[in-house]
Design a protein around this motif. Structure first.
Motif, mmCIF file in Angstrom:
data_model
loop_
_atom_site.group_PDB
_atom_site.id
_atom_site.type_symbol
_atom_site.label_atom_id
_atom_site.label_comp_id
_atom_site.label_asym_id
_atom_site.label_seq_id
_atom_site.Cartn_x
_atom_site.Cartn_y
_atom_site.Cartn_z
ATOM 1 N N GLU A 267 0.820 -1.215 0.000
ATOM 2 C CA GLU A 267 0.000 0.000 0.000
ATOM 3 C C GLU A 267 0.858 1.271 0.000
ATOM 4 N N ASP B 196 -12.155 4.100 -0.863
ATOM 5 C CA ASP B 196 -10.838 3.506 -1.019
ATOM 6 C C ASP B 196 -10.272 4.013 -2.351
ATOM 7 N N THR C 77 -3.312 -9.593 -2.692
ATOM 8 C CA THR C 77 -3.061 -9.249 -1.295
ATOM 9 C C THR C 77 -2.312 -7.928 -1.234
ATOM 10 N N THR D 249 -0.300 -3.599 4.449
ATOM 11 C CA THR D 249 -0.843 -2.337 4.956
ATOM 12 C C THR D 249 0.293 -1.476 5.509
ATOM 13 N N PRO D 250 0.055 -0.172 5.660
ATOM 14 C CA PRO D 250 1.121 0.734 6.105
ATOM 15 C C PRO D 250 1.707 0.348 7.459
ATOM 16 N N ILE D 251 0.927 -0.336 8.311
ATOM 17 C CA ILE D 251 1.478 -0.660 9.633
ATOM 18 C C ILE D 251 2.092 -2.057 9.658
ATOM 19 N N GLY D 252 2.174 -2.700 8.499
ATOM 20 C CA GLY D 252 2.859 -3.981 8.464
ATOM 21 C C GLY D 252 1.942 -5.187 8.533
ATOM 22 N N GLY D 253 0.626 -4.966 8.432
ATOM 23 C CA GLY D 253 -0.314 -6.095 8.343
ATOM 24 C C GLY D 253 -0.492 -6.478 6.884
ATOM 25 N N ARG D 254 -1.341 -7.466 6.655
ATOM 26 C CA ARG D 254 -1.573 -7.906 5.296
ATOM 27 C C ARG D 254 -3.039 -8.300 5.159
ATOM 28 N N ARG D 255 -3.625 -7.959 4.018
ATOM 29 C CA ARG D 255 -5.032 -8.303 3.844
ATOM 30 C C ARG D 255 -5.325 -8.540 2.368
ATOM 31 N N ILE D 256 -6.566 -8.933 2.099
ATOM 32 C CA ILE D 256 -6.992 -9.110 0.712
ATOM 33 C C ILE D 256 -7.357 -7.747 0.122
#
Lengths: 364, 349
Positions: free
Chosen positions: B259, B278, B326, B329-336
């Motif tokens: 992202e 978004d 996938t 995310t900016p904070i280091g998470g991951r999502r679809i």
């Protein structure tokens, strides 16, 4: 972007996650009340940063989700009348009632308009005096002041062709309902920051004391949520149950007193039905006698009808934190955002829809 | 006889779900994809159509040509940074370009609403002429129809285009391979926000102008630099997110993007934050995703940046879950990163 990026800083997020890992010694179940928080948790992958021992369950604070089917059916009944311009917030128009949704009604010729603020609906009423303009006043305490202001402005301007279909919900009675359920798993709450911006924080202290749960008023950015969780876990570990305010940059104890004065004048507290949960005493707002003439239900003489939800749907249990979306046999199969079966799949802020969009497969 | 029989196919759309066409069926998301697959592809099925490209790549004895068509129904007709005319030229030019073809000729059909001011028509037509000149194409034939007042938003335009492929690089979803690098040609979401701002009367502190522009010169520069472009697609309706999902599905591979590497201007980000949208779902009209083999990415980025400084490398193609996108995310998470559903709807709060 200023005032946003600071609250999404990856290093600060890791530090907070580490702080949580450091203090936690056992399993805790914490509920974030607001749909906006659920959305942020899943959108930013906040769960990926947390230790397994901190379990998040997702609360009933999505206004779109908890609007009863009957109310959406009423909206559809009004919107499909020839003399009506029906105005709604964007995400409400895709929510199916028992037979159709507002977008579908628009496809068949109904005049359904998406507004960005309730005052747009008042303006539409002023510009279309030959039409009945109805605003779908949905929301929690957060949208209350703007919705109340729309009704108040219509009255002040003498707009007899304006009315509001009111479906306002209140957070503290919902927390009370969740905590008084015998099988509740919730041990701590992140309360909804913007609700408290309007209403202040004083309603929560009695709840924290009565049920022995920490309640941390929390914002919506990733660092807000991580900090809210840290403070909640810390209280749990120290066996404290107090109200704390993480979202100090927007919330003060007294709240917005000017907004509260308007709310008190326009709305009275009533018992209401929550989709997926059922009736909760003194958990909603209806118009006071002074503004009753602007009540769309009365103006169009709509009767209450009983509508039943699909049996397979467990959204009520999800909204109370008793189940997770993936526990549902219909999740991602019969039930998906394009064809939702229940409350929590209908809006982007509903727990099931958020899980479907962002986590239906482990994004590994 | 046999031909008639072959066409007697049952309508495959789940009628109970969608008894009427909704606006979301044209929104560039899941519902549109389903409509195309279940109705149009089902009815018209043939090998060229199945190519699944922005245009049809036609094999002739003397070489490959590309044919494409698109209709433009934007409201309002004029918006910051462009108008329906510039859009009608650039959109079709870009569809040809995304097939790797040099755009040559366009047709233009006008459906005009009774009562439309001729001055507006003239402004649009002049804008088409200058867009065509800038893109190096000629508008060589056309058609005009007038419909009764109330039956159109002033003006609809359809353009079709023909282009020529004069290189050997095969461009298409089937060429995407694990390890490929995903690039985007510039900051995303300007067009959608400019139009939404104008249509809804939203006043942005910093005005947002549409990114409407022709892409052939950029793509030509990449091809001339010898970059083996595996696939390209312009991010129009459904935005960057829809393109990534379509291509992940088309290639049966997993796409993984970061992202923080997705270029979004401050003003578009701000507007999206306020409206609860978004930015990856918001339409562009002059941005594309290029997928190039590992080893070509630095040169590709250099060429893209020489045309637009905000171009960026945003991710990689993985040999993972087929069709999945996938995002880190900016904070280091991951999502679809899921396909947008349809119409863009601002959230309540």
């Amino acid at each position: 972007m200023k005032h946003v990026d600071e609250y999404r800083d990856p290093h600060a997020a890791q530090k907070l996650a580490q702080a949580i890992r450091k203090v936690v010694t056992q399993r805790w179940t914490i509920m974030e009340v607001c749909g906006g928080q659920t959305h942020a948790i899943v959108r930013f992958g906040i769960q990926d940063l947390l230790p397994d021992s901190v379990e998040l369950v997702h609360g009933p604070g999505c206004p779109v989700c908890v609007t009863p089917l009957e109310m959406i059916d009423k909206a559809l009944e009004i919107a499909t009348r020839d003399d009506v311009i029906f105005c709604s917030f964007g995400d409400m128009v895709r929510v199916p009632g028992s037979r159709a949704d507002l977008l579908g009604a628009r496809a068949r010729g109904a005049d359904v308009r998406i507004v960005y603020t309730p005052l747009d609906a008042v303006r539409i009423a002023a510009d279309n005096r030959d039409k009945q303009v109805v605003f779908f006043a949905v929301g929690f305490e957060t949208t209350g002041p703007a919705n109340a202001m729309a009704v108040h402005m219509a009255k002040t301007q003498g707009l007899r062709n304006f009315s509001a279909l009111v479906s306002q919900a209140l957070v503290p009675p919902a927390i009370e309902a969740i905590m008084s359920a015998p099988d509740t798993r919730v041990q701590g709450f992140l309360a909804a920051g913007h609700v408290c911006t309007v209403m202040g924080t004083h309603a929560y202290a009695p709840l924290a004391a009565k049920y022995g749960v920490p309640i941390v008023v929390t914002g919506f950015e990733p660092l807000d949520i991580l900090q809210g969780l840290y403070r909640c876990v810390l209280q749990l570990e120290q066996r404290r149950a107090q109200v704390e305010n993480q979202y100090e940059r927007a919330v003060c104890e007294a709240g917005n007193t000017a907004a509260q004065a308007l709310l008190e004048r326009v709305f009275r507290v009533v018992t209401r039905k929550w989709r997926g949960i059922g009736e909760i005493g003194e958990s909603g707002w209806a118009l006071t006698p002074e503004y009753e003439a602007f009540d769309a239900e009365k103006r169009f003489g709509l009767a209450d009808a009983e509508v039943s939800e699909p049996e397979i749907c467990i959204s009520g249990l999800v909204l109370q934190g008793l189940k997770k979306p993936a526990d549902c046999p219909a999740f991602g199969k019969q039930c998906a955002p394009d064809h939702p079966l229940g409350a929590t799949m209908v809006s982007g802020e509903g727990a099931c829809a958020a899980y479907y969009r962002y986590r239906r497969k482990r994004a590994a | 006889m046999n031909e008639t029989k072959a066409l007697e196919i049952a309508c495959p759309l789940p009628l109970n779900d969608h008894r009427h066409i909704k606006l979301a069926h044209g929104g560039g998301g899941r519902m549109m994809q389903q409509l195309i697959e279940d109705v149009f592809v089902a009815a018209f099925d043939n090998p060229v159509l199945r190519g699944g490209h922005d245009g049809a790549v036609l094999e002739f004895p003397h070489g490959r040509s590309v044919l494409t068509t698109d209709s433009y129904v934007v409201r309002p007709l004029f918006f910051p940074g462009g108008d329906i005319g510039a859009l009608a030229v650039n959109g079709t030019v870009n569809d040809l370009t995304m097939c790797g073809a040099e755009p040559l000729f366009l047709t233009a059909s006008f459906i005009l609403e009774e009562g439309l001011e001729t001055e507006k028509l003239w402004r649009v037509v002049k804008s088409m002429r200058s867009a065509a000149d800038a893109a190096g194409v000629s508008i060589v034939t056309g058609d005009t129809k007038v419909v009764e007042r109330g039956h159109g938003d002033g003006m609809y335009i359809n353009t079709s285009g023909v282009g020529r492929i004069n290189h050997d690089t095969r461009v298409g979803p089937k060429r995407i391979a694990a390890g490929d690098v995903i690039l985007v040609s510039g900051d995303i979401g300007r067009h959608g926000m400019a139009v939404m701002g104008e249509r809804e009367g939203l006043a942005f502190t910093t005005p947002i102008e549409s990114d409407c522009m022709p892409l052939w010169s950029t793509v030509h520069a990449m091809l001339s630099a010898g970059i083996d472009i595996h696939c390209m697609r312009d991010a129009t309706r459904g935005g960057l997110c829809a393109v990534l999902n379509e291509l992940a599905r088309g290639s049966s591979l997993q796409f993984d993007v970061d992202e923080r590497d997705i270029p979004i201007s401050e003003s578009v980000r701000g507007a999206c934050e306020v409206l609860g949208l978004d930015a990856t779902h918001v339409a562009c009209e002059g941005r594309f995703v290029a997928i190039v083999p590992r080893g070509d990415e630095e040169r590709a980025l250099y060429v893209l940046k020489s045309q637009n400084e905000s171009a960026s490398m945003i991710g990689r193609v993985l040999d993972g879950e087929p069709g999945l996108v996938t995002i880190r995310t900016p904070i280091g998470g991951r999502r679809i990163l899921d396909m947008p559903a349809g119409e863009l709807l601002p959230r309540i709060c």
